[in-house]
Design a protein around this motif. Structure first.
Motif, PDB file in Angstrom:
ATOM      1  N   THR A 223       0.786  -1.217  -0.069  1.00  0.00           N
ATOM      2  CA  THR A 223       0.073   0.022  -0.086  1.00  0.00           C
ATOM      3  C   THR A 223       0.835   1.300  -0.029  1.00  0.00           C
ATOM      4  OG1 THR A 223      -1.632  -1.131   1.168  1.00  0.00           O
ATOM      5  CG2 THR A 223      -1.819   1.246   1.076  1.00  0.00           C
ATOM      6  N   ARG A 224       0.549   2.272  -0.795  1.00  0.00           N
ATOM      7  CA  ARG A 224       1.441   3.353  -0.838  1.00  0.00           C
ATOM      8  C   ARG A 224       0.839   4.368   0.055  1.00  0.00           C
ATOM      9  NH1 ARG A 224       4.739   4.987  -6.426  1.00  0.00           N
ATOM     10  NH2 ARG A 224       5.346   2.571  -6.796  1.00  0.00           N
ATOM     11  N   ARG A 225       1.543   4.997   0.969  1.00  0.00           N
ATOM     12  CA  ARG A 225       0.874   5.714   2.147  1.00  0.00           C
ATOM     13  C   ARG A 225       1.957   7.135   2.094  1.00  0.00           C
ATOM     14  NH1 ARG A 225      -2.953   3.245   4.770  1.00  0.00           N
ATOM     15  NH2 ARG A 225      -2.779   1.070   5.132  1.00  0.00           N
ATOM     16  N   GLN A 226       1.485   8.251   2.644  1.00  0.00           N
ATOM     17  CA  GLN A 226       1.959   9.419   2.698  1.00  0.00           C
ATOM     18  C   GLN A 226       2.503   9.632   4.366  1.00  0.00           C
ATOM     19  OE1 GLN A 226       2.687  11.317   0.168  1.00  0.00           O
ATOM     20  NE2 GLN A 226       1.311  10.131  -0.887  1.00  0.00           N
ATOM     21  N   TYR A 227       3.851  10.014   4.408  1.00  0.00           N
ATOM     22  CA  TYR A 227       4.428  10.298   5.779  1.00  0.00           C
ATOM     23  C   TYR A 227       4.557  11.810   5.938  1.00  0.00           C
ATOM     24  CZ  TYR A 227       7.526   8.723   9.649  1.00  0.00           C
ATOM     25  OH  TYR A 227       7.949   8.361  10.613  1.00  0.00           O
ATOM     26  N   LEU A 228       4.123  12.320   6.793  1.00  0.00           N
ATOM     27  CA  LEU A 228       4.197  13.886   6.974  1.00  0.00           C
ATOM     28  C   LEU A 228       5.197  14.218   7.590  1.00  0.00           C
ATOM     29  CD1 LEU A 228       2.849  16.648   7.060  1.00  0.00           C
ATOM     30  CD2 LEU A 228       1.468  16.045   9.213  1.00  0.00           C
ATOM     31  N   PHE A 229       6.055  15.086   6.937  1.00  0.00           N
ATOM     32  CA  PHE A 229       7.098  15.757   7.514  1.00  0.00           C
ATOM     33  C   PHE A 229       6.614  17.376   7.930  1.00  0.00           C
ATOM     34  CE2 PHE A 229       9.070  12.910   4.613  1.00  0.00           C
ATOM     35  CZ  PHE A 229      10.333  12.514   5.260  1.00  0.00           C
ATOM     36  N   SER A 230       6.358  17.668   9.180  1.00  0.00           N
ATOM     37  CA  SER A 230       5.813  18.845   9.577  1.00  0.00           C
ATOM     38  C   SER A 230       7.041  19.541  10.636  1.00  0.00           C
ATOM     39  CB  SER A 230       4.567  18.300  10.475  1.00  0.00           C
ATOM     40  OG  SER A 230       4.247  19.625  11.008  1.00  0.00           O
ATOM     41  N   TYR A 231       7.270  20.856  10.397  1.00  0.00           N
ATOM     42  CA  TYR A 231       8.243  21.597  11.160  1.00  0.00           C
ATOM     43  C   TYR A 231       7.885  22.941  11.548  1.00  0.00           C
ATOM     44  CZ  TYR A 231      11.194  17.821   9.259  1.00  0.00           C
ATOM     45  OH  TYR A 231      11.817  16.620   9.039  1.00  0.00           O
ATOM     46  N   PRO A 232       7.889  23.266  12.592  1.00  0.00           N
ATOM     47  CA  PRO A 232       7.426  24.835  12.868  1.00  0.00           C
ATOM     48  C   PRO A 232       8.525  25.938  12.467  1.00  0.00           C
ATOM     49  CG  PRO A 232       8.627  23.926  14.817  1.00  0.00           C
ATOM     50  CD  PRO A 232       8.594  22.967  13.619  1.00  0.00           C
ATOM     51  N   PHE A 233       9.083  25.611  11.243  1.00  0.00           N
ATOM     52  CA  PHE A 233       9.962  26.591  10.766  1.00  0.00           C
ATOM     53  C   PHE A 233       9.784  26.435   9.048  1.00  0.00           C
ATOM     54  CE2 PHE A 233      12.142  23.414  12.690  1.00  0.00           C
ATOM     55  CZ  PHE A 233      12.938  22.695  11.866  1.00  0.00           C
ATOM     56  N   SER A 234      10.647  27.603   8.389  1.00  0.00           N
ATOM     57  CA  SER A 234      10.412  27.643   6.924  1.00  0.00           C
ATOM     58  C   SER A 234      11.184  26.493   6.341  1.00  0.00           C
ATOM     59  CB  SER A 234      11.038  28.912   6.390  1.00  0.00           C
ATOM     60  OG  SER A 234      12.396  29.068   6.589  1.00  0.00           O
ATOM     61  N   PRO A 235      10.881  26.218   5.058  1.00  0.00           N
ATOM     62  CA  PRO A 235      11.475  25.367   4.147  1.00  0.00           C
ATOM     63  C   PRO A 235      12.971  25.583   4.065  1.00  0.00           C
ATOM     64  CG  PRO A 235       9.385  25.890   2.970  1.00  0.00           C
ATOM     65  CD  PRO A 235       9.788  26.822   4.324  1.00  0.00           C
ATOM     66  N   ALA A 236      13.456  26.801   4.076  1.00  0.00           N
ATOM     67  CA  ALA A 236      14.983  27.079   4.042  1.00  0.00           C
ATOM     68  C   ALA A 236      15.675  26.638   5.265  1.00  0.00           C
ATOM     69  CB  ALA A 236      15.085  28.542   3.668  1.00  0.00           C
ATOM     70  N   GLU A 237      14.894  26.588   6.400  1.00  0.00           N
ATOM     71  CA  GLU A 237      15.352  26.246   7.728  1.00  0.00           C
ATOM     72  C   GLU A 237      15.182  24.691   7.536  1.00  0.00           C
ATOM     73  OE1 GLU A 237      14.427  29.640  11.104  1.00  0.00           O
ATOM     74  OE2 GLU A 237      12.496  29.120   9.759  1.00  0.00           O
ATOM     75  N   VAL A 238      14.472  23.995   7.051  1.00  0.00           N
ATOM     76  CA  VAL A 238      14.177  22.536   7.118  1.00  0.00           C
ATOM     77  C   VAL A 238      15.449  21.972   6.548  1.00  0.00           C
ATOM     78  CG1 VAL A 238      13.169  20.781   6.197  1.00  0.00           C
ATOM     79  CG2 VAL A 238      11.850  22.427   7.236  1.00  0.00           C
ATOM     80  N   VAL A 239      16.096  22.762   5.384  1.00  0.00           N
ATOM     81  CA  VAL A 239      17.096  22.416   4.566  1.00  0.00           C
ATOM     82  C   VAL A 239      18.317  22.410   5.523  1.00  0.00           C
ATOM     83  CG1 VAL A 239      18.542  22.737   2.701  1.00  0.00           C
ATOM     84  CG2 VAL A 239      16.217  23.071   2.210  1.00  0.00           C
ATOM     85  N   GLU A 240      18.301  23.529   6.004  1.00  0.00           N
ATOM     86  CA  GLU A 240      19.559  23.739   7.153  1.00  0.00           C
ATOM     87  C   GLU A 240      19.670  22.523   8.274  1.00  0.00           C
ATOM     88  OE1 GLU A 240      22.991  25.250   9.178  1.00  0.00           O
ATOM     89  OE2 GLU A 240      22.380  25.030   7.038  1.00  0.00           O
ATOM     90  N   PHE A 241      18.172  22.257   8.753  1.00  0.00           N
ATOM     91  CA  PHE A 241      17.814  21.235   9.756  1.00  0.00           C
ATOM     92  C   PHE A 241      18.531  19.726   9.322  1.00  0.00           C
ATOM     93  CE2 PHE A 241      15.164  17.746  11.745  1.00  0.00           C
ATOM     94  CZ  PHE A 241      15.407  18.254  12.973  1.00  0.00           C
ATOM     95  N   PHE A 242      18.402  19.523   8.179  1.00  0.00           N
ATOM     96  CA  PHE A 242      18.621  18.087   7.259  1.00  0.00           C
ATOM     97  C   PHE A 242      20.116  18.459   7.225  1.00  0.00           C
ATOM     98  CE2 PHE A 242      14.366  17.208   6.775  1.00  0.00           C
ATOM     99  CZ  PHE A 242      14.204  15.988   6.082  1.00  0.00           C
TER     100      PHE A 242
END
Length: 273
Positions: free
Chosen positions: A199-218
Protein backbone atom coordinates in the motif's frame (compact mmCIF):
# COMPACT_ATOMS: atom_id res chain seq x y z
CA UNK A 1 16.23 -6.89 -11.95
CA UNK A 2 19.71 -8.14 -11.15
CA UNK A 3 19.81 -10.52 -8.21
CA UNK A 4 22.66 -11.58 -5.98
CA UNK A 5 24.55 -8.43 -6.89
CA UNK A 6 28.29 -8.78 -6.30
CA UNK A 7 29.75 -5.48 -5.15
CA UNK A 8 33.50 -4.83 -5.20
CA UNK A 9 35.31 -3.82 -2.04
CA UNK A 10 32.35 -4.60 0.21
CA UNK A 11 34.21 -3.77 3.39
CA UNK A 12 35.02 -0.32 2.06
CA UNK A 13 31.42 0.18 0.97
CA UNK A 14 30.11 -0.78 4.39
CA UNK A 15 32.56 1.62 6.03
CA UNK A 16 31.37 4.41 3.74
CA UNK A 17 27.72 3.70 4.48
CA UNK A 18 28.44 3.61 8.19
CA UNK A 19 30.11 7.02 7.93
CA UNK A 20 27.02 8.41 6.18
CA UNK A 21 24.55 7.07 8.71
CA UNK A 22 26.51 7.94 11.84
CA UNK A 23 26.79 11.58 10.75
CA UNK A 24 24.47 14.24 12.12
CA UNK A 25 22.10 13.51 14.99
CA UNK A 26 19.39 11.07 13.97
CA UNK A 27 17.75 11.10 17.38
CA UNK A 28 17.06 14.83 17.11
CA UNK A 29 16.13 14.45 13.45
CA UNK A 30 13.66 11.61 14.06
CA UNK A 31 11.70 13.38 16.79
CA UNK A 32 9.82 15.31 14.08
CA UNK A 33 8.82 12.03 12.43
CA UNK A 34 7.23 10.27 15.39
CA UNK A 35 3.67 10.79 14.15
CA UNK A 36 4.24 8.78 10.97
CA UNK A 37 6.12 6.10 12.91
CA UNK A 38 3.17 5.68 15.25
CA UNK A 39 0.73 5.39 12.35
CA UNK A 40 2.85 2.63 10.79
CA UNK A 41 3.26 0.84 14.12
CA UNK A 42 -0.43 0.92 15.02
CA UNK A 43 -1.46 -0.63 11.70
CA UNK A 44 0.65 -3.70 12.55
CA UNK A 45 -1.55 -4.46 15.59
CA UNK A 46 1.23 -6.28 17.45
CA UNK A 47 -0.02 -8.26 20.45
CA UNK A 48 1.64 -7.66 23.85
CA UNK A 49 4.24 -10.32 24.57
CA UNK A 50 5.13 -10.76 20.90
CA UNK A 51 8.81 -10.82 19.95
CA UNK A 52 9.62 -7.91 17.64
CA UNK A 53 12.83 -7.32 15.71
CA UNK A 54 13.26 -3.73 14.49
CA UNK A 55 15.82 -3.78 11.66
CA UNK A 56 17.54 -0.45 11.11
CA UNK A 57 16.14 0.80 14.40
CA UNK A 58 17.96 4.14 14.47
CA UNK A 59 17.59 5.73 17.89
CA UNK A 60 14.62 3.51 18.79
CA UNK A 61 11.73 5.34 17.17
CA UNK A 62 9.61 2.28 16.35
CA UNK A 63 11.07 -0.08 18.94
CA UNK A 64 10.26 2.13 21.92
CA UNK A 65 6.64 2.54 20.81
CA UNK A 66 6.30 -1.24 20.84
CA UNK A 67 8.16 -1.69 24.13
CA UNK A 68 5.75 0.67 25.88
CA UNK A 69 2.92 -1.62 24.75
CA UNK A 70 4.48 -4.70 26.36
CA UNK A 71 6.10 -6.08 23.22
CA UNK A 72 9.41 -7.93 23.67
CA UNK A 73 11.64 -5.70 21.56
CA UNK A 74 15.05 -6.12 19.95
CA UNK A 75 16.45 -3.35 17.76
CA UNK A 76 19.50 -3.56 15.49
CA UNK A 77 21.36 -0.95 13.46
CA UNK A 78 24.79 -0.61 11.82
CA UNK A 79 25.36 2.78 13.49
CA UNK A 80 26.80 2.28 16.96
CA UNK A 81 26.01 5.83 18.07
CA UNK A 82 22.33 5.34 17.25
CA UNK A 83 22.25 2.04 19.15
CA UNK A 84 23.77 3.75 22.17
CA UNK A 85 21.16 6.49 21.96
CA UNK A 86 18.34 3.94 21.70
CA UNK A 87 19.66 2.18 24.80
CA UNK A 88 19.80 5.50 26.67
CA UNK A 89 16.25 6.39 25.61
CA UNK A 90 14.96 3.00 26.78
CA UNK A 91 16.56 3.52 30.20
CA UNK A 92 15.28 7.08 30.47
CA UNK A 93 11.75 6.07 29.48
CA UNK A 94 11.75 3.03 31.78
CA UNK A 95 11.00 0.39 29.16
CA UNK A 96 12.53 -3.01 28.52
CA UNK A 97 14.14 -3.18 25.10
CA UNK A 98 17.47 -4.45 23.92
CA UNK A 99 19.53 -2.90 21.16
CA UNK A 100 22.68 -4.06 19.44
CA UNK A 101 24.91 -3.21 16.51
CA UNK A 102 24.17 -5.59 13.65
CA UNK A 103 23.96 -5.73 9.87
CA UNK A 104 20.62 -6.30 8.11
CA UNK A 105 22.47 -8.53 5.64
CA UNK A 106 23.67 -10.91 8.39
CA UNK A 107 21.35 -10.80 11.39
CA UNK A 108 22.88 -12.45 14.48
CA UNK A 109 19.80 -14.48 15.42
CA UNK A 110 18.61 -18.05 15.00
CA UNK A 111 15.99 -18.84 12.37
CA UNK A 112 12.37 -18.19 13.38
CA UNK A 113 13.36 -16.08 16.40
CA UNK A 114 10.74 -13.33 16.07
CA UNK A 115 6.98 -13.08 15.72
CA UNK A 116 7.27 -9.71 13.98
CA UNK A 117 10.16 -8.49 11.84
CA UNK A 118 9.81 -4.82 10.92
CA UNK A 119 11.86 -2.09 9.29
CA UNK A 120 10.74 1.53 9.20
CA UNK A 121 12.81 3.29 6.54
CA UNK A 122 15.89 1.30 7.54
CA UNK A 123 16.74 -2.00 5.86
CA UNK A 124 16.05 -0.45 2.45
CA UNK A 125 19.46 1.25 2.60
CA UNK A 126 21.56 -1.92 2.92
CA UNK A 127 23.62 -2.47 -0.26
CA UNK A 128 22.64 -6.09 -1.02
CA UNK A 129 18.84 -6.30 -1.01
CA UNK A 130 18.68 -10.00 -1.80
CA UNK A 131 20.61 -10.76 1.39
CA UNK A 132 18.35 -8.41 3.34
CA UNK A 133 15.23 -10.15 2.03
CA UNK A 134 16.67 -13.57 2.88
CA UNK A 135 17.55 -12.48 6.44
CA UNK A 136 14.20 -10.80 7.15
CA UNK A 137 12.41 -13.97 6.11
CA UNK A 138 14.83 -16.29 7.91
CA UNK A 139 14.42 -14.80 11.39
CA UNK A 140 10.61 -14.53 11.18
CA UNK A 141 8.49 -17.41 12.51
CA UNK A 142 6.07 -19.13 10.12
CA UNK A 143 2.81 -17.25 10.42
CA UNK A 144 4.64 -14.18 11.72
CA UNK A 145 4.45 -10.63 10.39
CA UNK A 146 7.06 -9.11 8.12
CA UNK A 147 6.60 -5.36 7.68
CA UNK A 148 8.52 -2.57 5.99
CA UNK A 149 8.04 1.08 5.14
CA UNK A 150 10.19 2.12 2.15
CA UNK A 151 10.44 5.45 0.33
CA UNK A 152 9.29 5.38 -3.29
CA UNK A 153 11.27 6.77 -6.21
CA UNK A 154 8.32 8.90 -7.30
CA UNK A 155 7.65 10.46 -3.91
CA UNK A 156 9.15 13.55 -2.32
CA UNK A 157 11.99 11.75 -0.51
CA UNK A 158 12.87 9.86 -3.68
CA UNK A 159 13.19 13.20 -5.44
CA UNK A 160 15.32 14.60 -2.62
CA UNK A 161 17.64 11.60 -2.84
CA UNK A 162 18.15 12.34 -6.54
CA UNK A 163 19.65 15.68 -5.55
CA UNK A 164 22.24 14.11 -3.26
CA UNK A 165 22.86 10.61 -4.68
CA UNK A 166 25.52 11.85 -7.10
CA UNK A 167 27.54 13.13 -4.13
CA UNK A 168 27.20 10.17 -1.75
CA UNK A 169 25.71 7.22 -3.67
CA UNK A 170 28.20 4.32 -3.75
CA UNK A 171 28.95 3.12 -7.27
CA UNK A 172 27.28 -0.14 -8.27
CA UNK A 173 24.87 -0.25 -5.33
CA UNK A 174 21.20 -0.87 -6.25
CA UNK A 175 19.01 2.13 -5.60
CA UNK A 176 17.42 1.94 -2.12
CA UNK A 177 14.12 3.25 -3.49
CA UNK A 178 13.67 0.03 -5.48
CA UNK A 179 12.29 -1.23 -2.14
CA UNK A 180 9.45 1.22 -2.80
CA UNK A 181 8.48 -0.53 -6.05
CA UNK A 182 5.72 -3.12 -5.79
CA UNK A 183 7.03 -5.57 -8.38
CA UNK A 184 10.54 -5.45 -6.91
CA UNK A 185 9.25 -6.20 -3.40
CA UNK A 186 7.11 -9.02 -4.77
CA UNK A 187 10.17 -10.51 -6.44
CA UNK A 188 12.39 -10.17 -3.36
CA UNK A 189 9.96 -11.36 -0.68
CA UNK A 190 6.97 -12.95 -2.36
CA UNK A 191 8.10 -16.58 -2.37
CA UNK A 192 8.68 -16.51 1.39
CA UNK A 193 5.26 -15.11 2.26
CA UNK A 194 1.79 -16.62 2.26
CA UNK A 195 0.17 -13.19 1.89
CA UNK A 196 1.58 -9.81 0.90
CA UNK A 197 -0.14 -6.44 1.11
CA UNK A 198 1.47 -3.45 -0.64
CA UNK A 199 0.00 0.00 0.00
CA UNK A 200 1.34 3.42 -0.93
CA UNK A 201 0.97 5.83 1.97
CA UNK A 202 2.03 9.36 2.88
CA UNK A 203 4.46 10.28 5.67
CA UNK A 204 4.05 13.81 7.00
CA UNK A 205 7.16 15.93 7.52
CA UNK A 206 5.99 18.78 9.74
CA UNK A 207 8.25 21.53 11.09
CA UNK A 208 7.50 24.81 12.89
CA UNK A 209 9.98 26.64 10.66
CA UNK A 210 10.40 27.60 7.01
CA UNK A 211 11.50 25.30 4.15
CA UNK A 212 14.90 27.04 4.04
CA UNK A 213 15.36 26.27 7.74
CA UNK A 214 14.29 22.66 7.11
CA UNK A 215 17.10 22.34 4.58
CA UNK A 216 19.54 23.59 7.21
CA UNK A 217 18.03 21.19 9.77
CA UNK A 218 18.61 18.27 7.38
CA UNK A 219 22.15 19.49 6.69
CA UNK A 220 22.97 19.47 10.38
CA UNK A 221 21.21 16.32 11.57
CA UNK A 222 20.38 13.89 8.72
CA UNK A 223 23.38 11.78 7.76
CA UNK A 224 22.99 11.58 3.94
CA UNK A 225 22.32 15.31 3.57
CA UNK A 226 25.06 16.13 6.07
CA UNK A 227 27.62 14.10 4.13
CA UNK A 228 26.46 15.45 0.75
CA UNK A 229 27.12 19.02 1.90
CA UNK A 230 30.43 18.01 3.47
CA UNK A 231 31.62 16.60 0.14
CA UNK A 232 31.20 19.93 -1.66
CA UNK A 233 33.08 23.22 -1.82
CA UNK A 234 31.33 26.50 -0.96
CA UNK A 235 29.93 26.96 -4.47
CA UNK A 236 28.66 23.40 -4.61
CA UNK A 237 27.05 23.72 -1.20
CA UNK A 238 25.27 26.90 -2.25
CA UNK A 239 23.95 25.17 -5.38
CA UNK A 240 22.74 22.13 -3.45
CA UNK A 241 21.10 24.35 -0.85
CA UNK A 242 19.20 26.22 -3.59
CA UNK A 243 18.05 22.95 -5.17
CA UNK A 244 16.80 21.54 -1.87
CA UNK A 245 15.18 24.83 -0.86
CA UNK A 246 13.32 24.90 -4.18
CA UNK A 247 12.17 21.30 -3.71
CA UNK A 248 10.90 21.82 -0.15
CA UNK A 249 9.20 25.11 -1.05
CA UNK A 250 7.46 23.61 -4.07
CA UNK A 251 5.98 20.77 -1.98
CA UNK A 252 5.19 22.79 1.14
CA UNK A 253 1.51 22.76 2.05
CA UNK A 254 1.85 25.16 4.97
CA UNK A 255 2.59 28.88 5.17
CA UNK A 256 6.01 30.48 4.55
CA UNK A 257 7.00 30.31 8.21
CA UNK A 258 6.31 26.59 8.72
CA UNK A 259 6.62 23.45 6.64
CA UNK A 260 4.32 20.51 5.90
CA UNK A 261 5.43 18.11 3.18
CA UNK A 262 4.15 14.60 2.45
CA UNK A 263 6.62 11.89 1.46
CA UNK A 264 5.26 8.79 -0.25
CA UNK A 265 6.33 5.37 1.00
CA UNK A 266 5.38 1.79 0.23
CA UNK A 267 3.96 -0.06 3.19
CA UNK A 268 4.84 -3.74 3.00
CA UNK A 269 2.96 -6.17 5.27
CA UNK A 270 3.26 -9.91 4.75
CA UNK A 271 2.71 -13.18 6.58
CA UNK A 272 5.64 -15.58 6.67
CA UNK A 273 4.89 -18.80 4.86
Amino acid sequence: MTTNTVLPEMDGLKTRLNTIWTAGDYDRFSRYMEGGAREFYERLQIAPGSRLLDVGCGSGQLALLAAKDGVEVTGVDIAANWVERAQARARAEGVNARFKVADAEALPFEAASFDVVASLIGAMFAPRPDLVAKELLRVCVPGGILAMANWTAEGFVGQMFKNVAKFIGPSGMPSPVLWGNESTVQERLGQGLSTLSLTRRQYLFSYPFSPAEVVEFFRLYYGPINRAFASLDAEGQAHLRRDLDTLWTAHNQAGPDCTAVYGEYLEVIGIRA
